[in-house]
Motif scaffolding. Structure first.
Motif, PDB file in Angstrom:
ATOM      1  N   VAL A   1       0.828  -1.205   0.000  1.00  9.38           N
ATOM      2  CA  VAL A   1       0.000   0.000   0.000  1.00  9.38           C
ATOM      3  C   VAL A   1       0.866   1.261   0.000  1.00  9.38           C
ATOM      4  CG1 VAL A   1      -1.683   1.340   1.320  1.00  9.38           C
ATOM      5  CG2 VAL A   1      -1.962  -1.135   1.094  1.00  9.38           C
ATOM      6  N   ALA A   2       1.869   1.313   0.878  1.00  5.57           N
ATOM      7  CA  ALA A   2       2.730   2.499   0.945  1.00  5.57           C
ATOM      8  C   ALA A   2       3.485   2.698  -0.361  1.00  5.57           C
ATOM      9  CB  ALA A   2       3.711   2.368   2.111  1.00  5.57           C
TER      10      ALA A   2
ATOM     11  N   THR B   1       2.683   1.612  -3.338  1.00  2.00           N
ATOM     12  CA  THR B   1       1.758   1.959  -4.419  1.00  2.00           C
ATOM     13  C   THR B   1       1.340   3.426  -4.348  1.00  2.00           C
ATOM     14  OG1 THR B   1       0.913  -0.309  -4.552  1.00  2.00           O
ATOM     15  CG2 THR B   1      -0.488   1.437  -5.431  1.00  2.00           C
ATOM     16  N   LEU B   2       1.022   3.911  -3.156  1.00  2.00           N
ATOM     17  CA  LEU B   2       0.610   5.311  -3.007  1.00  2.00           C
ATOM     18  C   LEU B   2       1.725   6.272  -3.412  1.00  2.00           C
ATOM     19  CD1 LEU B   2      -1.367   5.182   0.373  1.00  2.00           C
ATOM     20  CD2 LEU B   2      -2.302   5.367  -1.945  1.00  2.00           C
ATOM     21  N   ILE B   3       2.951   5.987  -2.955  1.00  2.00           N
ATOM     22  CA  ILE B   3       4.075   6.858  -3.307  1.00  2.00           C
ATOM     23  C   ILE B   3       4.381   6.747  -4.802  1.00  2.00           C
ATOM     24  CG2 ILE B   3       6.484   7.416  -2.832  1.00  2.00           C
ATOM     25  CD1 ILE B   3       6.113   6.192  -0.064  1.00  2.00           C
ATOM     26  N   THR B   4       4.267   5.536  -5.345  1.00  2.00           N
ATOM     27  CA  THR B   4       4.488   5.330  -6.776  1.00  2.00           C
ATOM     28  C   THR B   4       3.508   6.151  -7.597  1.00  2.00           C
ATOM     29  OG1 THR B   4       5.382   3.102  -6.490  1.00  2.00           O
ATOM     30  CG2 THR B   4       4.439   3.624  -8.635  1.00  2.00           C
ATOM     31  N   LEU B   5       2.226   6.138  -7.215  1.00  2.00           N
ATOM     32  CA  LEU B   5       1.218   6.912  -7.945  1.00  2.00           C
ATOM     33  C   LEU B   5       1.528   8.399  -7.898  1.00  2.00           C
ATOM     34  CD1 LEU B   5      -2.074   5.117  -6.815  1.00  2.00           C
ATOM     35  CD2 LEU B   5      -0.935   4.949  -9.035  1.00  2.00           C
ATOM     36  N   LEU B   6       1.919   8.897  -6.737  1.00  2.00           N
ATOM     37  CA  LEU B   6       2.210  10.328  -6.589  1.00  2.00           C
ATOM     38  C   LEU B   6       3.394  10.740  -7.459  1.00  2.00           C
ATOM     39  CD1 LEU B   6       1.710  13.030  -5.137  1.00  2.00           C
ATOM     40  CD2 LEU B   6       3.270  12.242  -3.335  1.00  2.00           C
TER      41      LEU B   6
ATOM     42  N   THR C   1      -2.145   1.443 -10.494  1.00  2.00           N
ATOM     43  CA  THR C   1      -2.403   0.966  -9.129  1.00  2.00           C
ATOM     44  C   THR C   1      -2.376  -0.556  -9.070  1.00  2.00           C
ATOM     45  OG1 THR C   1      -3.772   2.899  -8.616  1.00  2.00           O
ATOM     46  CG2 THR C   1      -4.058   0.963  -7.229  1.00  2.00           C
TER      47      THR C   1
END
Length: 277
Positions: A80-81, A83-88, A199
Motif C-alpha cells: 500500500v505504501a 503503491t501510493l508513493i508510486t502513484l504520486l 495501481t
C-alpha cells in the motif's frame, strides 16, 4: 460477409476465449480446492478435483500457529505504501514530461526508458549499496522506497497526458488556476483510467516481490508474505497444507484490488479519450 457467417465467427471466438480463460484459471482453482483437502487427500490416486472431506483447520493453523497475520500486515504496509508513493511520483513525473518544456527533457526521458531494458539483477547491487548507506537495511522502508519511481509508470502517465489537449491547460491558466491546482483538480481526475491500471500493476509487483525483500530483510519479524511462504519449504519436508492455504490467502488482496479498479480500466477501453478540437 453474411450475418450468419459473422454470428458463427463470434461464437467460435467466444468459445476459444472461454477455453483459454479456463486454462489460465485452472491452476488457481486447483490450489484453492486443494487447500481445503486434508493431508491424506492431497496425494491420493487417482486425484480428485473437489475435496471429499473439506476442512478449514489448515487455515486456522496458518493464521494462528505460523504467525501469517503478522506477515500479511507487513506485506500490506509495503504494497500500500509503495503503491501510493508510486502513484504520486509517477503521476507528477509523467505530467512534467508531457506538458512542460525544459532543457534536456527528451534526453532525460529517453535515458529513463533505457533503464527498462536493463535486467533487474544489474541494478540490484548498486541499489542495495545505497539502501545500506542510508541505514534502510532490514527495514520495511528499504523494501518500499527503491522501486517507487518506475520507468513503466512514468511512461504510462506521460503517454496518457500527451493525449490531453494543451488548450485545456491554457484555459485553466487564463482563468487564474495555478499549476498545482491544474494538476490536482484537472489532470488527475482525467487520468483515472491509467492511474487505476498503474495501481493494479504496482500493487501486484510489490505484493508478489520476493527477491528484493529477501536481500533487504534479515529479521524474520519483518518478513513479507512471499518470504514467509518460501520459508515453509524445508530442506527435508514441506508443509503442503499450510503452503497451499498461505498461497490462497496471498491471492485475496490482488483480487480485491483488481475488483475495485477494473471499472476504470474498462472505461478507458470503452472511451476514445480526449481529442484536440
Amino acid at each position: 460477409m453474411t450475418p450468419k457467417k459473422t454470428s458463427k465467427g463470434m461464437v467460435a471466438g467466444n468459445v476459444i476465449m472461454w477455453v483459454v480463460a479456463l486454462l489460465f484459471l485452472f491452476p488457481a482453482v486447483w490450489i484453492v480446492l486443494c487447500s481445503f483437502k486434508p493431508g491424506n487427500e492431497l496425494f491420493s490416486l487417482p486425484p480428485t478435483l473437489f475435496p471429499k472431506n473439506p476442512s478449514f483447520s489448515s487455515y486456522l493453523t496458518t493464521w494462528q500457529q505460523n504467525n501469517f497475520l503478522h506477515y500479511f500486515v507487513n506485506s500490506m504496509i509495503v504494497a500500500v505504501a509503495s503503491t501510493l508513493i508510486t502513484l504520486l511520483i509517477n503521476t507528477m513525473a509523467g505530467f512534467a514530461f508531457a506538458k512542460y518544456r525544459f532543457k534536456g527533457r527528451d534526453f532525460i526521458f529517453m535515458a529513463l526508458l533505457t533503464t527498462m531494458m536493463l535486467p533487474t539483477e544489474v541494478i540490484m547491487r548498486p541499489t542495495f549499496t545505497v539502501v545500506s548507506a542510508l541505514g534502510l537495511y532490514n527495514t520495511l522502508w528499504g523494501v518500499i522506497i527503491p522501486p517507487i519511481a518506475t520507468p513503466t509508470g512514468i511512461f504510462l502517465m506521460r503517454q496518457y497526458f500527451m493525449g490531453v489537449p494543451d488548450s485545456l491547460l491554457e484555459s485553466a491558466r487564463i482563468d487564474g488556476a495555478g499549476e498545482v491546482r491544474i494538476f490536482a483538480t484537472m489532470m488527475v481526475p482525467l487520468a483515472k483510467p491509467v492511474i487505476s491500471t498503474l495501481t493494479i500493476l504496482s500493487f501486484m509487483w510489490r505484493w508478489n516481490d520476493y527477491v528484493w525483500p529477501m536481500l533487504v530483510i534479515s529479521d524474520e519479524s519483518k518478513y513479507t508474505m512471499q518470504l514467509a511462504i518460501a520459508n515453509l519449504v524445508g530442506e527435508l519436508s514441506i508443509d503442503w497444507n499450510t503452503l497451499l492455504c498461505a498461497s490462497v490467502i496471498s491471492m485475496v488482496p490482488m483480487l480485491i484490488v483488481f475488483a475495485l479498479f477494473q471499472k476504470q480500466i474498462i472505461a478507458s477501453v470503452m472511451t476514445s479519450g480526449l481529442k484536440e478540437g
